[in-house]
Design a protein around this motif. Sequence first.
Motif, PDB file in Angstrom:
ATOM      1  N   GLU A   4      38.120  53.507 136.719  1.00  0.00           N
ATOM      2  CA  GLU A   4      37.879  54.820 136.125  1.00  0.00           C
ATOM      3  C   GLU A   4      37.342  54.701 134.704  1.00  0.00           C
ATOM      4  OE1 GLU A   4      38.128  57.782 137.349  1.00  0.00           O
ATOM      5  OE2 GLU A   4      39.339  57.681 139.146  1.00  0.00           O
ATOM      6  N   MET A   5      37.890  53.739 133.935  1.00  0.00           N
ATOM      7  CA  MET A   5      37.533  53.629 132.517  1.00  0.00           C
ATOM      8  C   MET A   5      36.202  52.925 132.294  1.00  0.00           C
ATOM      9  SD  MET A   5      41.101  52.738 130.637  1.00  0.00           S
ATOM     10  CE  MET A   5      40.206  52.356 129.131  1.00  0.00           C
ATOM     11  N   PHE A   6      35.975  51.857 133.095  1.00  0.00           N
ATOM     12  CA  PHE A   6      34.820  51.007 132.815  1.00  0.00           C
ATOM     13  C   PHE A   6      33.715  51.121 133.869  1.00  0.00           C
ATOM     14  CE2 PHE A   6      38.607  48.599 131.159  1.00  0.00           C
ATOM     15  CZ  PHE A   6      38.424  48.973 129.841  1.00  0.00           C
ATOM     16  N   GLY A   7      33.941  51.994 134.872  1.00  0.00           N
ATOM     17  CA  GLY A   7      32.915  52.179 135.898  1.00  0.00           C
ATOM     18  C   GLY A   7      32.692  50.945 136.734  1.00  0.00           C
ATOM     19  N   TYR A  56      54.427  53.623 125.768  1.00  0.00           N
ATOM     20  CA  TYR A  56      55.159  53.383 124.531  1.00  0.00           C
ATOM     21  C   TYR A  56      54.394  53.871 123.306  1.00  0.00           C
ATOM     22  CZ  TYR A  56      58.051  50.534 127.537  1.00  0.00           C
ATOM     23  OH  TYR A  56      58.886  50.115 128.544  1.00  0.00           O
ATOM     24  N   GLY A  57      53.359  54.695 123.532  1.00  0.00           N
ATOM     25  CA  GLY A  57      52.599  55.236 122.409  1.00  0.00           C
ATOM     26  C   GLY A  57      51.882  54.153 121.635  1.00  0.00           C
ATOM     27  N   ILE A  58      51.357  53.166 122.353  1.00  0.00           N
ATOM     28  CA  ILE A  58      50.747  52.019 121.678  1.00  0.00           C
ATOM     29  C   ILE A  58      49.536  52.461 120.850  1.00  0.00           C
ATOM     30  CG2 ILE A  58      49.093  51.352 123.465  1.00  0.00           C
ATOM     31  CD1 ILE A  58      50.081  48.427 123.022  1.00  0.00           C
ATOM     32  N   SER A  59      49.339  51.799 119.730  1.00  0.00           N
ATOM     33  CA  SER A  59      48.212  52.100 118.848  1.00  0.00           C
ATOM     34  C   SER A  59      47.099  51.086 119.085  1.00  0.00           C
ATOM     35  CB  SER A  59      48.662  52.013 117.388  1.00  0.00           C
ATOM     36  OG  SER A  59      49.056  50.681 117.087  1.00  0.00           O
ATOM     37  N   GLY A  60      45.973  51.355 118.463  1.00  0.00           N
ATOM     38  CA  GLY A  60      44.884  50.391 118.536  1.00  0.00           C
ATOM     39  C   GLY A  60      45.304  49.040 117.972  1.00  0.00           C
ATOM     40  N   PHE A  61      46.113  49.072 116.906  1.00  0.00           N
ATOM     41  CA  PHE A  61      46.621  47.827 116.329  1.00  0.00           C
ATOM     42  C   PHE A  61      47.415  47.049 117.377  1.00  0.00           C
ATOM     43  CE2 PHE A  61      46.093  50.652 112.702  1.00  0.00           C
ATOM     44  CZ  PHE A  61      45.504  49.823 111.753  1.00  0.00           C
ATOM     45  N   GLY A  62      48.367  47.762 118.037  1.00  0.00           N
ATOM     46  CA  GLY A  62      49.251  47.096 118.991  1.00  0.00           C
ATOM     47  C   GLY A  62      48.496  46.535 120.178  1.00  0.00           C
ATOM     48  N   LEU A  63      47.552  47.305 120.704  1.00  0.00           N
ATOM     49  CA  LEU A  63      46.792  46.829 121.865  1.00  0.00           C
ATOM     50  C   LEU A  63      45.928  45.632 121.488  1.00  0.00           C
ATOM     51  CD1 LEU A  63      46.198  47.350 124.845  1.00  0.00           C
ATOM     52  CD2 LEU A  63      44.313  48.834 124.149  1.00  0.00           C
ATOM     53  N   ALA A  64      45.373  45.677 120.290  1.00  0.00           N
ATOM     54  CA  ALA A  64      44.564  44.538 119.828  1.00  0.00           C
ATOM     55  C   ALA A  64      45.405  43.262 119.782  1.00  0.00           C
ATOM     56  CB  ALA A  64      43.985  44.836 118.446  1.00  0.00           C
ATOM     57  N   ARG A  96      40.294  45.123 116.781  1.00  0.00           N
ATOM     58  CA  ARG A  96      41.001  46.399 116.729  1.00  0.00           C
ATOM     59  C   ARG A  96      40.123  47.566 117.196  1.00  0.00           C
ATOM     60  NH1 ARG A  96      43.734  46.606 111.137  1.00  0.00           N
ATOM     61  NH2 ARG A  96      44.566  44.621 111.886  1.00  0.00           N
ATOM     62  N   GLU A  97      38.837  47.547 116.799  1.00  0.00           N
ATOM     63  CA  GLU A  97      37.967  48.672 117.163  1.00  0.00           C
ATOM     64  C   GLU A  97      37.734  48.732 118.675  1.00  0.00           C
ATOM     65  OE1 GLU A  97      35.481  45.304 115.341  1.00  0.00           O
ATOM     66  OE2 GLU A  97      37.336  46.407 114.886  1.00  0.00           O
ATOM     67  N   ASP A  98      37.703  47.545 119.335  1.00  0.00           N
ATOM     68  CA  ASP A  98      37.556  47.526 120.791  1.00  0.00           C
ATOM     69  C   ASP A  98      38.794  48.109 121.455  1.00  0.00           C
ATOM     70  OD1 ASP A  98      35.172  46.314 120.319  1.00  0.00           O
ATOM     71  OD2 ASP A  98      35.767  44.322 121.044  1.00  0.00           O
ATOM     72  N   ALA A  99      39.952  47.741 120.936  1.00  0.00           N
ATOM     73  CA  ALA A  99      41.205  48.236 121.500  1.00  0.00           C
ATOM     74  C   ALA A  99      41.296  49.749 121.369  1.00  0.00           C
ATOM     75  CB  ALA A  99      42.394  47.566 120.806  1.00  0.00           C
ATOM     76  N   GLN A 100      40.939  50.279 120.206  1.00  0.00           N
ATOM     77  CA  GLN A 100      41.011  51.728 119.998  1.00  0.00           C
ATOM     78  C   GLN A 100      40.028  52.454 120.913  1.00  0.00           C
ATOM     79  OE1 GLN A 100      43.348  53.330 117.980  1.00  0.00           O
ATOM     80  NE2 GLN A 100      42.585  55.024 119.229  1.00  0.00           N
ATOM     81  N   ILE A 137      41.615  52.877 124.285  1.00  0.00           N
ATOM     82  CA  ILE A 137      42.616  53.948 124.303  1.00  0.00           C
ATOM     83  C   ILE A 137      41.949  55.314 124.335  1.00  0.00           C
ATOM     84  CG2 ILE A 137      44.465  55.043 122.959  1.00  0.00           C
ATOM     85  CD1 ILE A 137      45.271  52.244 122.015  1.00  0.00           C
ATOM     86  N   ASN A 138      40.905  55.482 123.528  1.00  0.00           N
ATOM     87  CA  ASN A 138      40.182  56.758 123.504  1.00  0.00           C
ATOM     88  C   ASN A 138      39.601  57.085 124.874  1.00  0.00           C
ATOM     89  OD1 ASN A 138      40.780  56.888 120.792  1.00  0.00           O
ATOM     90  ND2 ASN A 138      38.757  56.195 120.123  1.00  0.00           N
ATOM     91  N   ARG A 139      39.030  56.063 125.514  1.00  0.00           N
ATOM     92  CA  ARG A 139      38.441  56.267 126.828  1.00  0.00           C
ATOM     93  C   ARG A 139      39.521  56.620 127.856  1.00  0.00           C
ATOM     94  NH1 ARG A 139      35.032  51.274 128.322  1.00  0.00           N
ATOM     95  NH2 ARG A 139      34.481  51.577 126.138  1.00  0.00           N
ATOM     96  N   TYR A 140      40.683  56.011 127.698  1.00  0.00           N
ATOM     97  CA  TYR A 140      41.804  56.254 128.618  1.00  0.00           C
ATOM     98  C   TYR A 140      42.222  57.728 128.562  1.00  0.00           C
ATOM     99  CZ  TYR A 140      46.301  55.282 130.943  1.00  0.00           C
ATOM    100  OH  TYR A 140      47.365  55.256 131.817  1.00  0.00           O
ATOM    101  N   PHE A 141      42.364  58.260 127.348  1.00  0.00           N
ATOM    102  CA  PHE A 141      42.781  59.659 127.208  1.00  0.00           C
ATOM    103  C   PHE A 141      41.702  60.627 127.703  1.00  0.00           C
ATOM    104  CE2 PHE A 141      45.843  58.296 123.695  1.00  0.00           C
ATOM    105  CZ  PHE A 141      46.932  58.379 124.551  1.00  0.00           C
ATOM    106  N   GLU A 142      40.434  60.218 127.556  1.00  0.00           N
ATOM    107  CA  GLU A 142      39.361  61.060 128.074  1.00  0.00           C
ATOM    108  C   GLU A 142      39.422  61.145 129.599  1.00  0.00           C
ATOM    109  OE1 GLU A 142      35.732  59.365 126.655  1.00  0.00           O
ATOM    110  OE2 GLU A 142      36.167  59.785 124.534  1.00  0.00           O
ATOM    111  N   ARG A 143      39.754  60.025 130.220  1.00  0.00           N
ATOM    112  CA  ARG A 143      39.787  59.991 131.694  1.00  0.00           C
ATOM    113  C   ARG A 143      41.048  60.659 132.245  1.00  0.00           C
ATOM    114  NH1 ARG A 143      39.570  61.368 135.563  1.00  0.00           N
ATOM    115  NH2 ARG A 143      39.196  60.461 137.617  1.00  0.00           N
ATOM    116  N   PHE A 144      42.165  60.518 131.506  1.00  0.00           N
ATOM    117  CA  PHE A 144      43.433  61.098 131.965  1.00  0.00           C
ATOM    118  C   PHE A 144      43.962  62.055 130.891  1.00  0.00           C
ATOM    119  CE2 PHE A 144      43.395  56.725 133.827  1.00  0.00           C
ATOM    120  CZ  PHE A 144      43.192  57.100 135.161  1.00  0.00           C
ATOM    121  N   PRO A 145      43.344  63.206 130.711  1.00  0.00           N
ATOM    122  CA  PRO A 145      43.732  64.114 129.612  1.00  0.00           C
ATOM    123  C   PRO A 145      45.165  64.640 129.749  1.00  0.00           C
ATOM    124  CG  PRO A 145      42.192  65.190 131.119  1.00  0.00           C
ATOM    125  CD  PRO A 145      42.212  63.745 131.491  1.00  0.00           C
ATOM    126  N   GLY A 146      45.676  64.665 130.972  1.00  0.00           N
ATOM    127  CA  GLY A 146      47.048  65.147 131.161  1.00  0.00           C
ATOM    128  C   GLY A 146      48.073  64.331 130.405  1.00  0.00           C
TER     129      GLY A 146
END
Length: 930
Positions: A741-744, A767-775, A782-786, A789-798
Motif C-alpha cells: 500500500e505504501m510503496f506500490g 507506540y507513537g514512534i517518531s521519525g527519530f525512533g524509526l530512523a 531521519r528524513e527517510d524515516a519521517q 511515517i507520513n505516507r503511512y498516515f496518508e494511506r491509513f488516515p483512520g
Amino acid sequence: MAFGKGHHLHLIDGSAFIFRAYHALPPLTRKSDGLPIGAVSGFCNMLFRYIEDSAGPDAPTHAAVIFDKGSLTFRNEIYDLYKANRDEMPEDLRPQIPLTREATRAFNIACEEKAGYEADDIIAALACQAREAGGRVTIISSDKDLMQLVGGGVEMLDAMKNKRIGVEEVEEKFGVGPDRVVDVQALAGDSVDNVPGAPGIGLKIAAQLINEYGDLETLLERAGEIKQPKRRQTLIDHAEQIRLSRRLVQLDCDTPLDFTLDDLEVKEPDAEVLLEFLGRMEFRTISKRVAEKLGVEAPAIEDQGAAQADAPPVPEAVPFDAEAYECIRSMTQLDAWLDRIAAQGYVAFDTETTSLSEMRAELVGISLAIAPGRACYIPLAHRSGEDDMFGGGLSDGQIGKDLVLEALKPMLEDPAILKIAQNAKYDAKILSRCGIEVAPLDDTMLLSYALHAGLHTHGMDALSERYLGHNPIPIKELIGSGKSQITFDRVPIPDAVRYAAEDADITLRLWQHLKPQLHAGRVTTVYETLERPLIPVLARMELEGVKVDRNVLSRMSGAFAQKMAELEADIHALAGEPFNVGSPKQLGEILFDRMGLEGGKKGKTGAWSTPADVLEDLATVHDLPGRVLDWRQLSKLKSTYTDSLQDHINPETGRVHTSYSIAGANTGRLASTEPNLQNIPIRTEEGRRIREAFVAEEGKVLLSLDYSQIELRILAHIAGIDALREAFRDGVDIHALTASEMFGTPVEGMDPMIRRQAKAINFGVIYGISGFGLARNLRIPREDAQAFINRYFERFPGIKDYMDATTKFAKANGYVETLFGRRINTPDINAKGPGAGFAKRAAINAPIQGTAADIIRRAMIRMEPAIEGMPAKMLLQVHDELIFEVDEAAADEVSERVREIMEGAADPAVKLSVPLVVEAGRGPNWAAAH
C-alpha cells in the motif's frame, strides 16, 4: 443546668457525613420497594459508631448534627454566582436526604438546620455561644471554612483521619492564625464555592501579604505601596471583589437560632423509636448491633440480599495504637480470634518471613485484623541467641507452628470467609508451601491498582500514608540494613507484634476505604474479572517454575565472551586504536574527539554522553557505534542471563521461579522479577538462544502459544481501519500488505527489506514512534524515516484520527480506557515540556496494549479449568505468549484446547471485528517451541 464551664459541645457536619457515606458504599436499595438507601445505611453506621466512641472523660455533654436546609442562602443575594458551579445532587441521593434527618432524630441526637443559612453558619453561631459561655467545642468536620472558628476552646476533628485540628494545624494549612483565615480566603478565593478572590493570588502569597500588612483592610488601603506591579494592580483593581469575597467566606456567628445550647443536651437513644426506624429501612445488620448495645431483642427483618451483606463498613476513625495489639501465645487466645472471624465473615492477614523470596522464605509469624485497631500477631519461629546443632534456640512463649497452621487452615480455606491481604500472592505462596490454599482473597494492592493505575504506586506504606494519613513502622527499625541486617526470626517478639499486627490493621483499613470505591469508579468488573482471579493462577505458575539447564547457560556464557572479544577487535580496528569498550568516557573520546562525529553531548562531569539512543543515531552514519551496540547487547545477555540465571536456579527444585507483578505496569501488562523473563531479547540470534536453556523434563515437551500481531489487530478494530480489518480476516500478510500500500510494490516477490521497513512502521506506530525512533530502528536517515511515517498516515488516515481522538479524550478526562473497561490514568497528559510527547504516546498506546494485556489475562484465568485433568501445567507468560509443560503424547490435544481458549478470550465481553490468531509450537526447549 445552663450550658457553661465544664460542658463539652460536639457539632457534627451532617453534609460531610452524608456525602462520605454516599461515596463510600455501593448503591443499595430497600428490597421491599427499591428506595435508594446506601447513603442512609452508611450515615446510620457512622452515627452509631460516633455514639459508641463518645465515652470517657472527653465525652460530649451536648451534641447536634447540623445540616444545610437548601442550596440558596443569604450569600446568593450578595453574589448570585456563589456556588454556581456546584454539580447537581445525584438523583439517587435526593430522596435519602430527609431520611438522614429522620435517622438523626431516631438516634435521639439534636438535628438542626435553618433556611437561608448554611450549616457552617449554624455551627459558627453555636461554637461562639459555647465559647463565650466557657465551654469546650469540638467540630467534627474537615471543612476548611470552619477553621476560622478554631481557638479559645474550639477545635476540629477530622473523623476520616482521626486527626485533631487546633491553632497550629490551621497555621500550617493557611500560613496565618484562625483569626486571619477569612482574610487569606478572601484573597485566594475558592473555586469549589465560586468565591472570586484576587486573580492570580494563591494561598501562599495571600498569607505573606496578610502577615506583612496585618489584616485585609489595611492591605487594601496600602495596596499602592506593594512593589510588584502586577500584584499591586490586581489588589487595586479588584478591591471591591476581594471585600465581597470576604463577606462570602466569613461565617455568621450571629445566625438567629430558634433553640438554645441547653436543647442540645446528650440523651440516650429510645430503643423502640430507633429500632422501628432501622427496621423500616430494612437495615438488618445495624439493627442487631443496636439491639445488642441497648439490651433489647432485634426486630425480625427480611434478608436484604448479598449487596448489603457484602458491603464493607465505612472506615472507622480509630487511632493507631501499636501497644494495643495482642500477642497470641495460647490456643485459647487463637480459638477466640477464630470464633470472631467466623462470626464476622472476613479478616485481614499478613505473613512475616525470613526472606522476600517466596520459594526460600521461612514462615516466622502471622498477623490478623478484624476491625480497625483490633489486630494480633501469632509468633511461630522467633529465635533468641545462637541456634544449637539441633536447630533449637526458639524464643519462649510460642505455640508450635504445626499446631497453629492446623488451626488456621480451615479458616484460611473456608469459602465463606473473605481473606484480605496487601500483595496477597506473596502470602498465598508462603502458605501454599505450608499446605494451605488460601481462598477467597481480596487484595488491597490490586484494589488500588484497579482504581488508580498511573496516579501513584500501590505499596502498603504509600497507600497508608495517602489514604489513612498514617506512616507505618519502617521495617529497617526492626531488621536494620546492610551487613548488620538480621532476618525477621531474630526480631524480639514484642517488636514484631507492633510491626506485624499494624500491617494487618492497615490492610483492613485500606480495604474498608478502597473496596466501596470500585462501583463509583466503574471498575468493579475490572477488579473482579481481571485482577482478583489472577492471584491464584500466577501463584501456582510461580510455584511450579520452569526447568533451566545450567550446562547450556555455562556454554553460552563462554560463547558470548568469545563473540564479545571478536567485536572488540573489530571496534578497535574501526577506531584505529585500542580502548575500553565498556567505558562510556573512553568511547565518547573516540567518537567525538578523535573521529569527529556530530551529535555528541557532554554531561555534568564534562565527559561525552554515549547512551543507546545517541549510538543508534550515530549508527546510521558509521559502523563503529552499531558494533558497540552489539557488544553492549552481548554484555548484557551474558551478565543478566547466562551468568545470573544460574544463581536463580532453586537448589531444591532445579527450576527457576520468577515472580510476576500484577500491578507492575499501568496498562495491565505483567512484569516479572527475580529473574525478569519479560526482557529476554528476541530480535537477535543471541537473544533467542537464551531460550535454549529453558527445557522440559524428560518425557515432556514445552508448548508455546503466541498471539499473532494482537496489538495491530486491536488497533484495526478500535480505529476502524477497513483495509487492515479485511486483511486480518482474509489471513493476508499484514506487513507485506502495508508495504504494498505504501510503496506500490506487489506482494508477490517482495524485497524482504521493504517488508521489514513496513513491519517496523506497523509496530512502531502503535507506540507513537517518531521519525527519530524509526530512523534508529531501521538505521536509515531521519528524513527517510519521517517520509515513511507520513505516507503511512496518508494511506491509513483512520489511525491518525484514532490518535487525535484518544489524545483529546485523555486531555479532557485525565485517563483512557481499554475495551474491557480498565482505566489507565494519564496525569501528565496536559503537561508542557520534554515529558509531554511521552505522555501523549503513552495515552495513545495504552488502550491498545492494555486491551491486549486484558485478553491474555482472561485467557490465563480461563486456562486452569480448561486443561484440568490434562497432563499439562502452565509455566510462563511473556507478553503475548503462554508456555506450558506437557506430556509429549498429549501435546496435540493440549495445544488445540489452549488455542481455543486464547482465540476466544475476548468473548463474550467484547466482540472483535478481527479474528485473534494464535501460533503454536513445541520442542524440548523454549527456543525450539517458539
